[in-house]
Design an enzyme around this catalytic site. Sequence first.
Site, PDB file in Angstrom:
ATOM      1  N   SER A 227       0.874  -1.179   0.000  1.00 58.56           N
ATOM      2  CA  SER A 227       0.000   0.000   0.000  1.00 58.56           C
ATOM      3  C   SER A 227       0.910   1.228   0.000  1.00 58.56           C
ATOM      4  CB  SER A 227      -0.839  -0.005   1.287  1.00 58.56           C
ATOM      5  OG  SER A 227      -1.447   1.242   1.493  1.00 58.56           O
TER       6      SER A 227
ATOM      7  N   TYR B 228      -2.307  -1.592  10.806  1.00 60.04           N
ATOM      8  CA  TYR B 228      -2.392  -1.717   9.349  1.00 60.04           C
ATOM      9  C   TYR B 228      -1.113  -1.202   8.684  1.00 60.04           C
ATOM     10  CZ  TYR B 228      -4.097  -1.110   4.568  1.00 60.04           C
ATOM     11  OH  TYR B 228      -4.245  -1.175   3.205  1.00 60.04           O
TER      12      TYR B 228
HETATM   13  N1  LIG Z   1      -8.743  -0.207  -1.166  1.00 52.86           N
HETATM   14  C1  LIG Z   1      -7.619   0.471  -1.180  1.00 52.86           C
HETATM   15  O1  LIG Z   1      -7.575   1.645  -1.574  1.00 52.86           O
HETATM   16  C2  LIG Z   1      -6.336  -0.181  -0.739  1.00 52.86           C
HETATM   17  C3  LIG Z   1      -5.201   0.642  -0.653  1.00 52.86           C
HETATM   18  C4  LIG Z   1      -3.998   0.056  -0.314  1.00 52.86           C
HETATM   19  C5  LIG Z   1      -3.921  -1.312  -0.078  1.00 52.86           C
HETATM   20  N2  LIG Z   1      -5.044  -2.075  -0.150  1.00 52.86           N
HETATM   21  C6  LIG Z   1      -4.915  -3.517   0.123  1.00 52.86           C
HETATM   22  O2  LIG Z   1      -5.655  -4.266  -0.819  1.00 52.86           O
HETATM   23  C7  LIG Z   1      -6.101  -5.492  -0.233  1.00 52.86           C
HETATM   24  C8  LIG Z   1      -7.589  -5.638  -0.469  1.00 52.86           C
HETATM   25  O3  LIG Z   1      -8.256  -4.568   0.176  1.00 52.86           O
HETATM   26  P1  LIG Z   1      -9.721  -4.101  -0.213  1.00 52.86           P
HETATM   27  O4  LIG Z   1      -9.746  -2.636  -0.088  1.00 52.86           O
HETATM   28  O5  LIG Z   1     -10.148  -4.747  -1.459  1.00 52.86           O
HETATM   29  O6  LIG Z   1     -10.530  -4.720   1.036  1.00 52.86           O
HETATM   30  P2  LIG Z   1     -12.038  -5.285   1.137  1.00 52.86           P
HETATM   31  O7  LIG Z   1     -12.387  -5.235   2.580  1.00 52.86           O
HETATM   32  O8  LIG Z   1     -12.929  -4.601   0.173  1.00 52.86           O
HETATM   33  O9  LIG Z   1     -11.897  -6.816   0.664  1.00 52.86           O
HETATM   34  C9  LIG Z   1     -11.103  -7.714   1.400  1.00 52.86           C
HETATM   35  C10 LIG Z   1     -11.564  -9.144   1.176  1.00 52.86           C
HETATM   36  O10 LIG Z   1     -10.697  -9.992   1.953  1.00 52.86           O
HETATM   37  C11 LIG Z   1     -11.491 -10.952   2.625  1.00 52.86           C
HETATM   38  N3  LIG Z   1     -10.811 -11.416   3.838  1.00 52.86           N
HETATM   39  C12 LIG Z   1     -10.737 -10.807   5.054  1.00 52.86           C
HETATM   40  N4  LIG Z   1     -10.075 -11.582   5.920  1.00 52.86           N
HETATM   41  C13 LIG Z   1      -9.713 -12.707   5.247  1.00 52.86           C
HETATM   42  C14 LIG Z   1      -9.014 -13.880   5.610  1.00 52.86           C
HETATM   43  N5  LIG Z   1      -8.586 -14.083   6.864  1.00 52.86           N
HETATM   44  N6  LIG Z   1      -8.798 -14.816   4.653  1.00 52.86           N
HETATM   45  C15 LIG Z   1      -9.258 -14.635   3.398  1.00 52.86           C
HETATM   46  N7  LIG Z   1      -9.967 -13.565   3.000  1.00 52.86           N
HETATM   47  C16 LIG Z   1     -10.174 -12.606   3.926  1.00 52.86           C
HETATM   48  C17 LIG Z   1     -12.808 -10.256   2.925  1.00 52.86           C
HETATM   49  O11 LIG Z   1     -13.863 -11.197   3.147  1.00 52.86           O
HETATM   50  C18 LIG Z   1     -12.998  -9.425   1.650  1.00 52.86           C
HETATM   51  O12 LIG Z   1     -13.708 -10.146   0.678  1.00 52.86           O
HETATM   52  C19 LIG Z   1      -5.707  -5.413   1.242  1.00 52.86           C
HETATM   53  O13 LIG Z   1      -4.490  -6.105   1.450  1.00 52.86           O
HETATM   54  C20 LIG Z   1      -5.512  -3.927   1.467  1.00 52.86           C
HETATM   55  O14 LIG Z   1      -4.638  -3.652   2.517  1.00 52.86           O
HETATM   56  C21 LIG Z   1      -6.250  -1.536  -0.462  1.00 52.86           C
END
Ligand SMILES: NC(=O)c1ccc[n+]([C@@H]2O[C@H](COP(=O)([O-])OP(=O)(O)OC[C@H]3O[C@@H](n4cnc5c(N)ncnc54)[C@H](O)[C@@H]3O)[C@@H](O)[C@H]2O)c1
Length: 284
Positions: free
Chosen positions: A147, A160
């Site tokens: 991230s 986080y």
């Molecule tokens: N959305 C952003 O802008 C952003 C920015 C930087 C990094 N990220 C990273 O991207 C990744 C996805 O984030 P997102 O925003 O799509 O989140 P989100 O909450 O929309 O989706 C996350 C998914 O992971 C699943 N999950 C949670 N715990 C789990 C586990 N123990 N085992 C398997 N699945 C599990 C959830 O059920 C969900 O479907 C993360 O690693 C997050 O840190 C996201």
Amino acid sequence: MSREEELFAGGVAVITGAGAGIGMGLARRCGEIGMTVIVTDIDAERARSVADAIVAAGGKAEALRLDVGDPAALDALAADVFARHGAVRLLVNNAGIETIGLTWEVPVARWEQTLRVNVNGVVHGVRAFVPHMLKAGAPAWIANLSSVGGFSQMPTQTAYIMSKHAIQSFSECLYLEMELAGAPIHVSSVIPGMLKTSIFDAAAGVGEPAAAARHRATMAHMMASYGMELDEGCRKIVAKIAAGEFWVDTQEEMTRDIVAGRVTFLQERGVPTLADQARALLQD
Ligand SMILES: NC(=O)c1ccc[n+]([C@@H]2O[C@H](COP(=O)([O-])OP(=O)(O)OC[C@H]3O[C@@H](n4cnc5c(N)ncnc54)[C@H](O)[C@@H]3O)[C@@H](O)[C@H]2O)c1
């Protein structure tokens, strides 16, 4: 034909946390370019609906329940997918959770869960799949979700942020391990800026300290208002992975600014300093 179609069509992709958000967007994109997508998530129903939508759109997908916090489940998944589908061409260690609150106010279980999912889930994904990839001997790609937070400081998102610093350095070392081992495995660090997902909403009601709710709601609002559309971001991510880039960012200017701030902080041996905007968010 795009580079990603040339390299990935006909191959197998395994994506964790693919029942929602970025994982879902990446699964849809991989399905669109002709991969067989193994859609895994801790929430089996969500995984199934993503896989069903890929199949309904003419692609190939299968849903499996997987908790990335369980190393043995990752071992079993890797063995099962290689046995039934052959070599995995793309592994995306995507599952991640947000946690908000002062360090000493976040409950033990939430601290443990954040590190288990965001850090151990990625490490054990790699540990479980790489031996099979090496045995298969075919080129493969591994993308781990870091991230812009992997370069920044943000109090009350401490669990986080530290998990993303860990994954950024994990991917850097892993890249070099592949080089040392002469392995045909490309490693990318995925660095989303802000993509529209429900990661902040998902952090509600899980032992969150009361004082964190307003911060989380503001972050969720910012994401919904200014975040990049999911499909646009995910197309970009898959294209950069296929191009063999290590830095797979979605909002390049944001990455540059945050990394530049980090470089200055390290070079000047600065003290951690909160940007005015972040201070306003936390102290209103
Ligand atoms: N959305 C952003 O802008 C952003 C920015 C930087 C990094 N990220 C990273 O991207 C990744 C996805 O984030 P997102 O925003 O799509 O989140 P989100 O909450 O929309 O989706 C996350 C998914 O992971 C699943 N999950 C949670 N715990 C789990 C586990 N123990 N085992 C398997 N699945 C599990 C959830 O059920 C969900 O479907 C993360 O690693 C997050 O840190 C996201």
